[in-house]
Design a protein around this motif. Structure first.
Motif, PDB file in Angstrom:
ATOM      1  N   PRO A   1       0.834  -1.203   0.000  1.00 48.53           N
ATOM      2  CA  PRO A   1       0.000   0.000   0.000  1.00 48.53           C
ATOM      3  C   PRO A   1       0.868   1.252   0.000  1.00 48.53           C
ATOM      4  O   PRO A   1       1.944   1.271   0.597  1.00 48.53           O
ATOM      5  CB  PRO A   1      -0.797  -0.112   1.300  1.00 48.53           C
ATOM      6  N   VAL A   2       0.401   2.251  -0.715  1.00 42.90           N
ATOM      7  CA  VAL A   2       1.102   3.532  -0.770  1.00 42.90           C
ATOM      8  C   VAL A   2       0.405   4.452   0.223  1.00 42.90           C
ATOM      9  O   VAL A   2      -0.811   4.405   0.372  1.00 42.90           O
ATOM     10  CB  VAL A   2       0.992   4.134  -2.195  1.00 42.90           C
ATOM     11  N   THR A   3       1.174   5.274   0.910  1.00 47.30           N
ATOM     12  CA  THR A   3       0.573   6.216   1.856  1.00 47.30           C
ATOM     13  C   THR A   3       0.920   7.636   1.452  1.00 47.30           C
ATOM     14  O   THR A   3       2.087   7.951   1.226  1.00 47.30           O
ATOM     15  CB  THR A   3       1.095   5.937   3.289  1.00 47.30           C
ATOM     16  N   LEU A   4      -0.093   8.467   1.337  1.00 46.81           N
ATOM     17  CA  LEU A   4       0.121   9.898   1.086  1.00 46.81           C
ATOM     18  C   LEU A   4      -0.390  10.644   2.303  1.00 46.81           C
ATOM     19  O   LEU A   4      -1.446  10.317   2.839  1.00 46.81           O
ATOM     20  CB  LEU A   4      -0.657  10.371  -0.148  1.00 46.81           C
ATOM     21  N   ARG A   5       0.372  11.636   2.747  1.00 50.40           N
ATOM     22  CA  ARG A   5      -0.092  12.463   3.868  1.00 50.40           C
ATOM     23  C   ARG A   5      -0.431  13.844   3.334  1.00 50.40           C
ATOM     24  O   ARG A   5       0.465  14.596   2.958  1.00 50.40           O
ATOM     25  CB  ARG A   5       0.999  12.550   4.950  1.00 50.40           C
ATOM     26  N   LEU A   6      -1.715  14.149   3.300  1.00 55.05           N
ATOM     27  CA  LEU A   6      -2.150  15.466   2.835  1.00 55.05           C
ATOM     28  C   LEU A   6      -2.144  16.412   4.030  1.00 55.05           C
ATOM     29  O   LEU A   6      -2.416  16.001   5.157  1.00 55.05           O
ATOM     30  CB  LEU A   6      -3.563  15.400   2.265  1.00 55.05           C
ATOM     31  N   VAL A   7      -1.846  17.673   3.770  1.00 57.62           N
ATOM     32  CA  VAL A   7      -1.863  18.668   4.844  1.00 57.62           C
ATOM     33  C   VAL A   7      -3.027  19.602   4.552  1.00 57.62           C
ATOM     34  O   VAL A   7      -3.066  20.260   3.511  1.00 57.62           O
ATOM     35  CB  VAL A   7      -0.521  19.449   4.868  1.00 57.62           C
ATOM     36  N   ILE A   8      -3.997  19.629   5.469  1.00 53.24           N
ATOM     37  CA  ILE A   8      -5.257  20.344   5.220  1.00 53.24           C
ATOM     38  C   ILE A   8      -5.585  21.259   6.391  1.00 53.24           C
ATOM     39  O   ILE A   8      -5.428  20.857   7.550  1.00 53.24           O
ATOM     40  CB  ILE A   8      -6.389  19.310   4.993  1.00 53.24           C
ATOM     41  N   PRO A   9      -6.011  22.517   6.125  1.00 54.69           N
ATOM     42  CA  PRO A   9      -6.377  23.410   7.227  1.00 54.69           C
ATOM     43  C   PRO A   9      -7.412  22.748   8.147  1.00 54.69           C
ATOM     44  O   PRO A   9      -8.368  22.140   7.673  1.00 54.69           O
ATOM     45  CB  PRO A   9      -6.985  24.632   6.523  1.00 54.69           C
ATOM     46  N   ALA A  10      -7.189  22.884   9.446  1.00 56.89           N
ATOM     47  CA  ALA A  10      -8.064  22.232  10.431  1.00 56.89           C
ATOM     48  C   ALA A  10      -9.518  22.655  10.254  1.00 56.89           C
ATOM     49  O   ALA A  10     -10.436  21.868  10.477  1.00 56.89           O
ATOM     50  CB  ALA A  10      -7.577  22.549  11.836  1.00 56.89           C
ATOM     51  N   SER A  11      -9.732  23.905   9.805  1.00 55.79           N
ATOM     52  CA  SER A  11     -11.111  24.395   9.669  1.00 55.79           C
ATOM     53  C   SER A  11     -11.872  23.638   8.578  1.00 55.79           C
ATOM     54  O   SER A  11     -13.094  23.687   8.507  1.00 55.79           O
ATOM     55  CB  SER A  11     -11.119  25.899   9.379  1.00 55.79           C
ATOM     56  N   GLN A  12     -11.142  22.919   7.696  1.00 56.75           N
ATOM     57  CA  GLN A  12     -11.829  22.141   6.652  1.00 56.75           C
ATOM     58  C   GLN A  12     -11.982  20.677   7.057  1.00 56.75           C
ATOM     59  O   GLN A  12     -12.709  19.936   6.411  1.00 56.75           O
ATOM     60  CB  GLN A  12     -11.027  22.225   5.350  1.00 56.75           C
TER      61      GLN A  12
ATOM     62  N   ALA B   1      -2.767  16.698   9.498  1.00 58.23           N
ATOM     63  CA  ALA B   1      -2.371  15.716   8.486  1.00 58.23           C
ATOM     64  C   ALA B   1      -3.536  14.769   8.240  1.00 58.23           C
ATOM     65  O   ALA B   1      -4.181  14.312   9.181  1.00 58.23           O
ATOM     66  CB  ALA B   1      -1.159  14.943   8.972  1.00 58.23           C
ATOM     67  N   VAL B   2      -3.822  14.513   6.959  1.00 58.34           N
ATOM     68  CA  VAL B   2      -4.838  13.536   6.599  1.00 58.34           C
ATOM     69  C   VAL B   2      -4.095  12.428   5.843  1.00 58.34           C
ATOM     70  O   VAL B   2      -3.535  12.669   4.780  1.00 58.34           O
ATOM     71  CB  VAL B   2      -5.936  14.162   5.706  1.00 58.34           C
ATOM     72  N   THR B   3      -4.058  11.242   6.439  1.00 63.26           N
ATOM     73  CA  THR B   3      -3.287  10.145   5.853  1.00 63.26           C
ATOM     74  C   THR B   3      -4.194   9.257   5.028  1.00 63.26           C
ATOM     75  O   THR B   3      -5.242   8.809   5.505  1.00 63.26           O
ATOM     76  CB  THR B   3      -2.624   9.318   6.981  1.00 63.26           C
ATOM     77  N   VAL B   4      -3.782   9.039   3.776  1.00 62.91           N
ATOM     78  CA  VAL B   4      -4.567   8.214   2.854  1.00 62.91           C
ATOM     79  C   VAL B   4      -3.679   7.063   2.424  1.00 62.91           C
ATOM     80  O   VAL B   4      -2.565   7.294   1.952  1.00 62.91           O
ATOM     81  CB  VAL B   4      -4.941   9.049   1.601  1.00 62.91           C
ATOM     82  N   SER B   5      -4.139   5.814   2.603  1.00 65.83           N
ATOM     83  CA  SER B   5      -3.303   4.724   2.107  1.00 65.83           C
ATOM     84  C   SER B   5      -4.133   3.656   1.416  1.00 65.83           C
ATOM     85  O   SER B   5      -5.312   3.452   1.710  1.00 65.83           O
ATOM     86  CB  SER B   5      -2.460   4.120   3.235  1.00 65.83           C
ATOM     87  N   GLY B   6      -3.469   2.999   0.466  1.00 61.81           N
ATOM     88  CA  GLY B   6      -4.121   1.976  -0.348  1.00 61.81           C
ATOM     89  C   GLY B   6      -3.315   1.791  -1.613  1.00 61.81           C
ATOM     90  O   GLY B   6      -2.198   2.293  -1.712  1.00 61.81           O
ATOM     91  N   VAL B   7      -3.871   1.088  -2.602  1.00 66.82           N
ATOM     92  CA  VAL B   7      -3.172   0.984  -3.885  1.00 66.82           C
ATOM     93  C   VAL B   7      -3.426   2.298  -4.632  1.00 66.82           C
ATOM     94  O   VAL B   7      -4.415   2.986  -4.354  1.00 66.82           O
ATOM     95  CB  VAL B   7      -3.652  -0.241  -4.712  1.00 66.82           C
ATOM     96  N   PRO B   8      -2.527   2.656  -5.582  1.00 69.43           N
ATOM     97  CA  PRO B   8      -2.679   3.966  -6.241  1.00 69.43           C
ATOM     98  C   PRO B   8      -4.085   4.288  -6.743  1.00 69.43           C
ATOM     99  O   PRO B   8      -4.578   5.383  -6.541  1.00 69.43           O
ATOM    100  CB  PRO B   8      -1.677   3.887  -7.393  1.00 69.43           C
TER     101      PRO B   8
END
Length: 209
Positions: free
Chosen positions: A105-116, A153-160
């Motif tokens: 699995p690939v993991t991407l960590r998105l950085v998102i304003p807390a208010s969203q 941080a919003v962590t998303v993981s899975g296959v591409p």
């Protein structure tokens, strides 16, 4: 009523309107992932920029974490994210003669304003559950803010393939609910708290002699 030649007039289909939106996506990456994305002499990132037509910048610094910022039309950003996800998968699976055995699995960590993040989680977690179920990707929203920032941080993981669908859905939510108030962006390695703490320890009760 809007006049026929108004904003909603000629060719103003939702798809076209969406394409003209500029999206900025920030991702937190570690040294090894950054190495994968930059490639030898920057060839990989150059190829991703050219093929996706998105603007990609990677923060400077010697700390292990860097921020990769992708800006462009929603289409260009998704193309870039897709290329990044496949590149990371390729490098993760490269240990086994290049043939990926049981796709890691690939993991991407998105950085998102807390208010969203509230909109992303939804009432009683309904929205994030819907995203998980419809894409098959794992999604976690960090409970704490990233140091010295108003972002999480919003962590998303899975296959591409699942990651790309998931990022699309996350972006749709973000575009619908713009951040409230000022956003203090996260800068890796600029943790004032740590600097002050270590300075106090040196001055204070550090081991003497």
């Amino acid at each position: 009523m809007a006049s026929p030649d108004g904003a909603g007039g000629v060719g103003g289909s939702p798809e076209e309107t969406e394409l003209s939106i500029t999206l900025t996506l920030r991702m937190l990456m570690h040294g090894k992932e950054i190495g994968s994305i930059i490639g030898k002499k920057g060839e990989t990132v150059k190829r991703i920029r050219e093929q996706s037509s998105a603007r990609i910048t990677i923060s400077e610094g010697s700390c292990p974490e860097r921020i990769t910022t992708i800006t462009g039309s929603t289409d260009a950003v998704f193309r870039a994210v897709s290329m990044i996800a496949f590149k990371l998968e390729e490098d993760l699976g490269a240990g086994s003669d290049g043939a990926a055995v049981g796709r890691a699995p690939v993991t991407l960590r998105l950085v998102i304003p807390a208010s969203q993040c509230g909109s992303l989680i939804g009432k009683a977690g309904a929205k994030i559950r819907e995203i998980r179920e419809s894409t098959g990707a794992q999604v976690q929203v960090a409970g704490d803010l990233l140091p010295n920032s108003t972002e999480r941080a919003v962590t998303v993981s899975g296959v591409p393939d699942t990651i790309i669908q998931c990022v699309r859905q996350i972006c749709a939510v973000i575009l619908e609910s713009p951040p409230k108030g000022a956003t203090i962006p996260y800068h890796p390695g600029l943790s004032l708290g740590t600097i002050l703490l270590s300075a106090n320890q040196v001055r204070g009760h550090g081991p003497s002699g």
